[in-house]
Design a protein around this motif. Structure first.
Motif, mmCIF file in Angstrom:
data_model
loop_
_atom_site.group_PDB
_atom_site.id
_atom_site.type_symbol
_atom_site.label_atom_id
_atom_site.label_comp_id
_atom_site.label_asym_id
_atom_site.label_seq_id
_atom_site.Cartn_x
_atom_site.Cartn_y
_atom_site.Cartn_z
ATOM 1 N N LYS A 174 0.804 -1.224 0.000
ATOM 2 C CA LYS A 174 0.000 0.000 0.000
ATOM 3 C C LYS A 174 0.832 1.266 0.000
ATOM 4 C CE LYS A 174 -3.769 -2.422 0.191
ATOM 5 N NZ LYS A 174 -4.636 -2.531 -1.001
ATOM 6 N N ASN A 175 2.115 1.186 0.301
ATOM 7 C CA ASN A 175 2.953 2.377 0.362
ATOM 8 C C ASN A 175 4.391 1.997 0.033
ATOM 9 O OD1 ASN A 175 4.124 1.387 2.898
ATOM 10 N ND2 ASN A 175 2.191 2.048 3.832
ATOM 11 N N GLN A 180 6.250 -0.291 2.626
ATOM 12 C CA GLN A 180 5.878 -1.705 2.524
ATOM 13 C C GLN A 180 6.487 -2.335 1.277
ATOM 14 O OE1 GLN A 180 1.658 -2.314 2.518
ATOM 15 N NE2 GLN A 180 1.813 -4.424 3.241
ATOM 16 N N LEU A 181 6.535 -1.573 0.194
ATOM 17 C CA LEU A 181 7.150 -2.082 -1.026
ATOM 18 C C LEU A 181 8.618 -2.439 -0.793
ATOM 19 C CD1 LEU A 181 7.449 -2.554 -4.098
ATOM 20 C CD2 LEU A 181 7.745 -0.087 -4.355
ATOM 21 N N PHE A 182 9.368 -1.517 -0.152
ATOM 22 C CA PHE A 182 10.791 -1.782 0.079
ATOM 23 C C PHE A 182 10.989 -2.901 1.107
ATOM 24 C CE2 PHE A 182 12.346 1.112 -2.787
ATOM 25 C CZ PHE A 182 11.846 2.386 -2.623
#
Length: 821
Positions: A148-149, A152-154
């Motif tokens: 969602k952000n 969180q992606l990294f």
């Protein structure tokens, strides 16, 4: 590159003139005077003419101050109604019928449009193609993203199999050390350009009914790429003076249009000759880009305003915003056919060597007027380069830093917690300049400058004016000399704040540096790529503004908000300014609004408990005395529980622009803690009382914000609103006592001891929250040397004598001098 149509490079603006067409009967006239006479006398065309009103009212600052503005009697006639403006003509295309049902057409909906805008703003063509080929994009069974952000992606990326990691290694340089390890009261007001003398002088020269559309340009040389050979350009931006300065001063308000990207050519020759040829190219490009505007400035042009009204408009050059090097390039003269001889002769007369500046044939244009002194590079840079260094020389960098570090921290005010001696530049982004001037305020500026010149010999006597080789015995400073031109610029062009280069620097990032990074860095196709990117950016800005207007804003409310700004819920700014005058607490005269949160910080506390929490042992007695004075000694509210807040917000109307509401200020009243052993409590001014002279400011420190809980019997009106427990200061000396400082001296007020000797018991009392008029700052009177044990958390408690800071912001400076000095 210029979005306008091209013309012959040797043509003159007047060569393109073929007559002026009447917008009503379509007859052609050869001069502006002839067509204006026709519009005024011909029965068939005269019936469409609407002259402007004679005067308009300005919101009053008080009941006894009636302000009135007047229109120029020859300006702004309307020659027709209901005509489509440029933006409306753009919408009249083949897809107009489809866009009535889907305003995002040819895109399917708003979601697809937002994705399109994101891709165009952040990706180049190759990156967009690769994105659109991703399985997640082309799949018909697309699932929502699992992240969602960015964080969180990294986090997910870190969970992937480990690859070789980058490592950091310090490099030591032996022998060298780096800083870091790797119209008011009957006076004419000068504010907007339309209020200045130049506007009236130009209007007097124009035919009756003509409308002025003042052109404001901005330009600055900047590198736009690094990978493609460090390409440099002169982007040029344009806005008009009819747009309010508070709007066009914000780069994000889309009030500026980028009209040209002028390249900086490189010549294989002597650097001085190369620079001269570069300037020649720039002026020639500017001449081509602005040719149509110069024609309109000379003979006029019928234009449609945003309301669909036909106006006969003239386009004089009002201002060209540029820094000092750019202004030097713009100012030029005479005839250079032999480059070397001409350049040597030009230098003898302090000229750059340009014989055909772009403005030479622009009607009613004077470079001594449109090249306006720039606040950032003149005032702010002068202060940083000279007065600040003088202070360092006189008291020493260490002492100066210690005094700045010890200032009490107020929310919303920049605090130099590391001092100022290490600061290497100043931006001036806070704009501490007045938006309007009167003849009296301009005279005060002149008086202040004369006062500096009368006292500047003390700087030389103290040997504070230092150069690289020792003390300097003169004040031959170009920036200081330019201060003499401020009064002329203000009277001719209005307030200088509206012509700051802060806006142009931001525009360079938005329109040049960021978009040009989207190219593929191939020299062969670079120009075409840039053209495509610029076209996409322009389209996105136009479409995005239209969508937001239709979807998010009621046009009727938008119009009402502009004609009645005091009733606005939100204001056009980078961040909305909340209007606490709508729902907050109001002072008795409704000139201040207050806001406390619904959720209080402390609740269900007795007076004794709050006294212990705030380390104010006398609070119960003071509260009891206050209740007795309000309700009598047999009051039933002495034992009522209390609630408290650690802060409140204060909002005022602008003294300089009464229509505007200033951003709210946070006033702190925190109890003692480990960081603030004496509490974190701000200083405010109170309404004058019968026992306090109205001509002197009543200064207090807010120690507690509290109120009686409503549970139980109904509270009387005097106890329903929040109260303040404050400690008082008294005026020790007026500004006239120390004219070289020109600030009030205040000291803490103490009760006398029983034997008449001074005591350390501070005078305190309880007042209504709505009695507060301003949030102010106090500066301790340090003496010759500051006590180095004092910090920003203890300075207000350690010292008893202070200066009332008159220079914390422009609104307070104006209020202090208008009401108390």
């Amino acid at each position: 590159m210029n979005p306008n149509k091209s013309t012959s490079p040797n043509s003159h603006p007047t060569d393109q003139f073929s007559g002026i067409k009447c917008p009503i009967c379509s007859n052609i006239f050869d001069t502006a005077d002839n067509i204006c006479a026709h519009l005024s006398d011909d029965p068939g065309c005269y019936q469409h003419l609407i002259p402007p009103p004679v005067a308009f009212c300005i919101p009053k600052t008080s009941e006894d101050q009636l302000q009135q503005g007047r229109f120029h009697p020859k300006s702004g006639y309307i020659h027709g109604l209901g005509e489509p403006n440029t933006f409306e003509q753009m919408k009249q295309d083949n897809f107009e019928a489809m866009q009535e049902h889907n305003i995002y057409y040819p895109f399917s909906d708003r979601a697809e449009w937002e994705l399109t805008k994101f891709l165009c703003n952040n990706f180049n063509q190759g990156q967009i193609t690769r994105f659109l080929k991703l399985l997640w994009v082309v799949s018909e069974m697309r699932k929502p993203l699992s992240f969602k952000n960015a964080k969180q992606l990294f986090t997910f990326m870190d969970a992937l199999p480990v690859t070789p990691r980058w490592k950091c290694m310090p490099i030591h340089t032996d022998g060298y050390t780096t800083t870091h390890l790797i119209n008011d009261n009957g006076e004419r007001k000068y504010g907007e350009w339309m209020s200045c003398e130049q506007a009236s002088e130009i209007q007097n020269q124009l035919p009756v009914g003509a409308t002025i559309v003042p052109i404001i340009l901005a330009s600055n040389k900047t590198p736009v790429t690094q990978q493609t050979g460090s390409l440099e350009m002169h982007p040029t931006f344009l806005t008009i003076g009819n747009i309010h300065s508070e709007i066009h001063m914000k780069a994000t308000s889309h009030a500026w249009a980028c009209i040209a990207y002028i390249p900086v050519p490189e010549y294989v020759m002597n650097s001085e000759f190369s620079g001269l040829l570069e300037v020649h190219v720039w002026h020639k490009c500017m001449d081509l880009v602005l040719q149509n505007l110069k024609v309109a400035a000379g003979v006029g042009e019928f234009m449609v305003d945003p309301m669909g009204c036909w106006c006969y408009a003239f386009t004089p050059l009002a201002a060209h915003i540029a820094d000092l090097p750019e202004q030097t390039m713009i100012m030029c003269t005479t005839d250079p056919w032999k480059v070397q001889e001409f350049q040597e002769l030009a230098k003898q007369h302090f000229l750059s060597g340009i014989h055909q500046p772009y403005w030479c044939d622009w009607g009613r244009t004077d470079p001594s007027i449109f090249l306006i002194l720039e606040i950032l590079h003149v005032c702010h840079k002068f202060f940083f380069d000279y007065p600040l260094k003088w202070c360092k020389e006189v008291i020493g960098p260490s002492e100066l830093d210690a005094r700045f570090c010890s200032q009490h921290k107020c929310v919303g005010t920049c605090h130099f917690h590391d001092g100022v001696s290490h600061v290497n530049q100043m931006t001036g982004c806070k704009h501490p300049q007045a938006p309007t001037f009167t003849s009296s305020s301009i005279d005060s500026m002149v008086s202040s400058l004369n006062e500096f010149h009368a006292c500047k010999h003390f700087i030389l006597e103290a040997e504070a004016h230092m150069g690289t080789s020792g003390p300097i015995s003169h004040f031959q400073i170009p920036k200081l000399e330019s201060f003499n031109l401020f009064t002329h610029s203000i009277r001719q062009s209005g307030a200088l704040i509206q012509h700051s280069t802060d806006v142009s620097k931001r525009l360079l990032i938005m329109h040049c540096k960021t978009p040009f990074q989207q190219t593929s860095h191939q020299r062969g196709t670079f120009t075409q790529q840039v053209v495509n990117i610029i076209n996409r950016i322009s389209l996105i800005n136009v479409m995005d503004n239209e969508f937001e207007e239709v979807v998010d804003m009621d046009p009727t409310f938008s119009w009402i908000a502009r004609v009645a700004p005091e009733e606005m819920h939100r204001f056009q700014a980078i961040r909305p300014v909340h209007n606490h005058f709508l729902k907050g607490l109001l002072s008795n005269e409704a000139n201040a609004a207050f806001h406390v949160t619904i959720a209080h910080d402390l609740a269900d506390h007795s007076a004794a408990a709050l006294a212990q929490h705030y380390h104010l042992p006398d609070f119960p007695n003071v509260l009891s005395q206050y209740l007795n004075s309000v309700l009598g000694q047999n009051s039933l509210y002495h034992g009522r529980l209390l609630k408290a807040w650690y802060k409140f917000r204060l909002q005022l109307h602008s003294q300089l622009c009464p229509c505007n509401i200033t951003p709210s200020q946070q006033v702190q009243a925190y109890p003692p803690c480990d960081t603030y052993p004496f509490g974190n409590c701000d200083i405010v001014l109170l309404q004058p009382t019968d026992t306090y002279p109205k001509s002197l400011p009543c200064v207090v420190q807010v120690r507690m914000v509290f109120a009686l809980l409503p549970q139980g019997s109904q509270l009387p009106a005097e106890l329903k609103e929040p109260l303040l427990y404050v400690q008082l200061f008294e005026i020790a000396a007026p500004p006239e006592a120390e004219p070289h400082i020109a600030m009030y001296q205040v000291r803490r007020s103490f009760y006398p001891a029983p034997d008449g000797s001074p005591s350390r018991t501070r005078i305190r009392k309880i007042v209504w929250l709505i009695d507060v008029t301003h949030a102010v700052e106090l500066v301790p009177i340090y003496g010759t040397t500051m006590d180095r044990s004092v910090s920003s958390t203890t300075s207000l408690e350690h010292y008893d004598n202070f200066y009332l800071n008159a220079f914390s912001d422009k609104e307070w400076y104006h209020t202090l001098h208008a009401d108390f000095v």
